[in-house]
Design an enzyme around this catalytic site. Structure first.
Site, PDB file in Angstrom:
ATOM      1  N   ASP A 154     -12.878  10.740  12.997  1.00  0.00           N
ATOM      2  CA  ASP A 154     -12.069   9.962  12.268  1.00  0.00           C
ATOM      3  C   ASP A 154     -10.609  10.332  12.591  1.00  0.00           C
ATOM      4  O   ASP A 154     -10.361  11.345  12.573  1.00  0.00           O
ATOM      5  CB  ASP A 154     -12.573   9.638  10.842  1.00  0.00           C
TER       6      ASP A 154
ATOM      7  N   ARG B 266       0.810  -1.360  -0.168  1.00  0.00           N
ATOM      8  CA  ARG B 266       0.014  -0.180  -0.010  1.00  0.00           C
ATOM      9  C   ARG B 266       0.854   1.316  -0.048  1.00  0.00           C
ATOM     10  O   ARG B 266       0.320   2.218  -0.320  1.00  0.00           O
ATOM     11  CB  ARG B 266      -0.855   0.042   1.344  1.00  0.00           C
TER      12      ARG B 266
END
Length: 268
Positions: free
Chosen positions: A142, A34
């Site tokens: 978040d 990633r």
């Protein structure tokens, strides 16, 4: 592909865990997969150089990109629907009778792109629609600034609305085109999105009546989860509820009372 050396891997894992609680010690392939292309795109020659960039990032932008890439922001409306049914049919009637000042305080602690808090906002609007005077505005947070921006915009593909009642699609969404819909401005005002790191001390002025912290503790080790659960217990009112993900659990011993799978209550 730029390879992680053993030392770079340990240093990167420790950086992420110590600052954000996310334990990736068994995710070396994931990290390389990633992050490798991102380093190439940025012209970063090694993970050592990348670590220096992260450590010197005063804006939080680079760290936000890192966290977005190494976590899975997979969510959808009405995910784990049993929670929403229990919240609507059992929790809300309790809170309605208990809260004398009509100030309902909810926190979605891992809100991702917004589907969870907006689902709750629709439930609240339906439930309290005929009872004026309630403050239903909730906090949603978040760790990723990217997903916070998406949540604030409130634009979703038509496929993600499939599990919602037809009346909600009409009442709470505006059609943009054949494939995308946006949460109405009125409902968007009911959710306040904030950037928040669960590993940092909580600084809330008043306790919450319910906290949804679902599908985030899967990234934490046992001591980190236990610490977070204890801190959430402390910021709930007596009788307040904690909702976690279906694949998660609260380790024993715990001060919480077990209600049903992944639902816990603070003693009254």
């Amino acid at each position: 592909m730029i390879k992680l050396t053993d030392q770079e891997f340990i240093t990167l894992v420790n950086f992420i865990k110590s600052n954000y609680g996310i334990n990736l010690i068994n995710k070396r392939v994931l990290l390389e997969g990633r992050l490798g292309n991102y380093l190439i795109e940025r012209g970063i020659l090694s993970y050592s150089d990348y670590l220096k960039l992260l450590e010197n990032d005063t804006t939080g932008k680079e760290v936000g990109i890192l966290l977005t890439r190494v976590t899975t922001n997979h969510t959808y409306f009405m995910r784990e629907a049993e929670h929403f049914a229990y919240f609507k049919n059992t929790v809300l009637p309790q809170l309605e009778s208990r809260i004398t000042d009509r100030d309902l305080r909810l926190w979605c602690a891992a809100s991702s792109t917004g589907e969870e808090p907006y689902t709750l906002a629709m439930i609240l609007e339906d439930y309290f629609g005929a009872s004026p005077g309630w403050n239903k505005q909730m906090l949603a947070s978040d760790i990723s600034s990217k997903v916070i921006e998406l949540a604030q915009a409130g634009v979703y593909h038509a496929d993600s609305l499939k599990e919602l009642p037809a009346s909600w699609k009409t009442k709470y969404f505006t059609k943009i085109d054949e494939s995308s819909f946006q949460i109405t401005p009125k409902l968007r005002k009911e959710v306040v999105f904030r950037l928040n790191n669960l590993m940092e001390p909580f600084r809330f002025k008043r306790p919450f009546h319910a906290i949804f912290c679902r599908n985030v503790m899967i990234y934490f080790d046992a001591p980190t989860k236990a610490d977070l659960v204890n801190r959430m217990y402390d910021i709930l009112v007596p009788g307040g509820y904690l909702f976690i993900g279906h694949t998660e659990s609260v380790a024993k011993p715990t001060r919480f009372n077990y209600i049903m799978p992944s639902v816990y209550q603070k003693g009254v």
